[in-house]
Design a protein around this motif. Structure first.
Motif, mmCIF file in Angstrom:
data_model
loop_
_atom_site.group_PDB
_atom_site.id
_atom_site.type_symbol
_atom_site.label_atom_id
_atom_site.label_comp_id
_atom_site.label_asym_id
_atom_site.label_seq_id
_atom_site.Cartn_x
_atom_site.Cartn_y
_atom_site.Cartn_z
ATOM 1 N N ILE A 16 84.414 92.202 18.782
ATOM 2 C CA ILE A 16 83.768 91.006 18.237
ATOM 3 C C ILE A 16 82.498 91.396 17.503
ATOM 4 O O ILE A 16 82.247 90.944 16.382
ATOM 5 C CB ILE A 16 83.485 89.990 19.365
ATOM 6 N N VAL A 17 81.694 92.244 18.117
ATOM 7 C CA VAL A 17 80.446 92.701 17.485
ATOM 8 C C VAL A 17 80.750 93.367 16.140
ATOM 9 O O VAL A 17 80.073 93.099 15.145
ATOM 10 C CB VAL A 17 79.666 93.657 18.412
ATOM 11 N N MET A 18 81.762 94.212 16.100
ATOM 12 C CA MET A 18 82.092 94.895 14.834
ATOM 13 C C MET A 18 82.450 93.886 13.750
ATOM 14 O O MET A 18 82.003 94.014 12.606
ATOM 15 C CB MET A 18 83.212 95.914 15.039
ATOM 16 N N LEU A 19 83.255 92.876 14.079
ATOM 17 C CA LEU A 19 83.627 91.866 13.088
ATOM 18 C C LEU A 19 82.409 91.059 12.636
ATOM 19 O O LEU A 19 82.235 90.810 11.434
ATOM 20 C CB LEU A 19 84.688 90.918 13.641
ATOM 21 N N LEU A 20 81.572 90.659 13.580
ATOM 22 C CA LEU A 20 80.398 89.873 13.208
ATOM 23 C C LEU A 20 79.440 90.688 12.352
ATOM 24 O O LEU A 20 78.906 90.183 11.350
ATOM 25 C CB LEU A 20 79.695 89.326 14.452
ATOM 26 N N GLU A 21 79.238 91.938 12.715
ATOM 27 C CA GLU A 21 78.350 92.792 11.909
ATOM 28 C C GLU A 21 78.941 93.062 10.533
ATOM 29 O O GLU A 21 78.216 93.092 9.538
ATOM 30 C CB GLU A 21 78.062 94.098 12.650
ATOM 31 N N GLN A 22 80.253 93.241 10.445
ATOM 32 C CA GLN A 22 80.922 93.469 9.159
ATOM 33 C C GLN A 22 80.652 92.308 8.199
ATOM 34 O O GLN A 22 80.500 92.509 7.005
ATOM 35 C CB GLN A 22 82.431 93.623 9.386
ATOM 36 N N ARG A 24 78.035 90.228 8.510
ATOM 37 C CA ARG A 24 76.606 89.912 8.597
ATOM 38 C C ARG A 24 76.353 88.559 9.264
ATOM 39 O O ARG A 24 75.525 87.770 8.813
ATOM 40 C CB ARG A 24 75.957 89.967 7.217
ATOM 41 N N LEU A 25 77.094 88.304 10.332
ATOM 42 C CA LEU A 25 76.915 87.081 11.101
ATOM 43 C C LEU A 25 76.034 87.378 12.312
ATOM 44 O O LEU A 25 76.064 88.479 12.859
ATOM 45 C CB LEU A 25 78.266 86.532 11.557
ATOM 46 N N PRO A 26 75.243 86.393 12.738
ATOM 47 C CA PRO A 26 74.303 86.640 13.844
ATOM 48 C C PRO A 26 74.995 86.859 15.177
ATOM 49 O O PRO A 26 76.016 86.240 15.475
ATOM 50 C CB PRO A 26 73.446 85.364 13.868
ATOM 51 N N LEU A 27 74.394 87.743 15.958
ATOM 52 C CA LEU A 27 74.868 88.012 17.315
ATOM 53 C C LEU A 27 74.107 87.193 18.346
ATOM 54 O O LEU A 27 74.588 86.996 19.458
ATOM 55 C CB LEU A 27 74.713 89.496 17.654
ATOM 56 N N ILE A 47 91.609 91.148 15.232
ATOM 57 C CA ILE A 47 91.506 91.030 13.770
ATOM 58 C C ILE A 47 90.798 89.747 13.344
ATOM 59 O O ILE A 47 90.604 89.506 12.153
ATOM 60 C CB ILE A 47 92.894 91.105 13.100
ATOM 61 N N GLY A 48 90.405 88.936 14.325
ATOM 62 C CA GLY A 48 89.688 87.707 14.008
ATOM 63 C C GLY A 48 88.986 87.172 15.236
ATOM 64 O O GLY A 48 89.391 87.435 16.366
ATOM 65 N N VAL A 49 87.904 86.428 14.983
ATOM 66 C CA VAL A 49 87.136 85.826 16.062
ATOM 67 C C VAL A 49 86.542 84.514 15.567
ATOM 68 O O VAL A 49 86.256 84.369 14.371
ATOM 69 C CB VAL A 49 86.021 86.772 16.571
ATOM 70 N N ALA A 50 86.387 83.583 16.467
ATOM 71 C CA ALA A 50 85.669 82.342 16.203
ATOM 72 C C ALA A 50 85.215 81.805 17.549
ATOM 73 O O ALA A 50 85.895 82.005 18.563
ATOM 74 C CB ALA A 50 86.551 81.329 15.489
#
Length: 148
Positions: A16-22, A24-27, A47-50
């Motif tokens: 999840i962290v990798m996708l959010l960082e890819q 540029r979404l806040p953690l 391959i996806g998160v929400a």
């Protein structure tokens, strides 16, 4: 598509962290609410998160990110989260976005001001600084089906 949408677990956090960082979404605040996140998994890879942050009868939709945009993964995740929110009795779903304002109207979201957001959601990490003040604020009123 052989991918499945399922609830996120603690073991999904690194992906999840990798996708959010890819994207540029806040953690900030995400880990605290990971139990209300969904992931799409294909061949064992996320391959996806929400995610949703639940605040009584309101929720914050956040952290929508997919490894390869355009394949319907994001749409499936958002639809599944909105159904999850309906089942939980949520009446209002709010989101902040700096890049995807054109994506969310297909689900019924409309642009609003920060003042139009329930106070409990405005107190979230996303509203308190994780997302810039310039982010577009959008809201969706969920229809509540009467049980007969």
């Amino acid at each position: 598509m052989s991918a499945i949408v399922r609830p996120a677990s603690a073991r999904d956090w690194d992906a999840i962290v990798m996708l959010l960082e890819q994207h540029r979404l806040p953690l900030a605040g995400a880990r605290d609410h990971v139990s209300d996140f969904l992931v799409t998994v294909d061949d064992g890879s996320v391959i996806g998160v929400a995610g949703l942050e639940m605040y009584g009868d309101a929720a914050l939709l956040r952290s929508v990110a997919v490894s390869s945009p355009g394949g319907g993964v994001g749409t499936r995740l958002v639809e599944a989260l909105l159904e999850q929110a309906r089942q939980a009795g949520v009446g209002t779903v709010v989101l902040l976005t700096t890049t995807a304002a054109a994506f969310f109207p297909r689900f019924g979201f409309t642009e609003v001001t920060r003042d139009d957001v329930p106070a409990a959601v405005r107190a979230s990490a996303e509203f308190q600084g994780a997302c810039p003040a310039s982010a577009t604020v959008m809201r969706l009123a969920l229809r509540r089906e009467k049980l007969t």
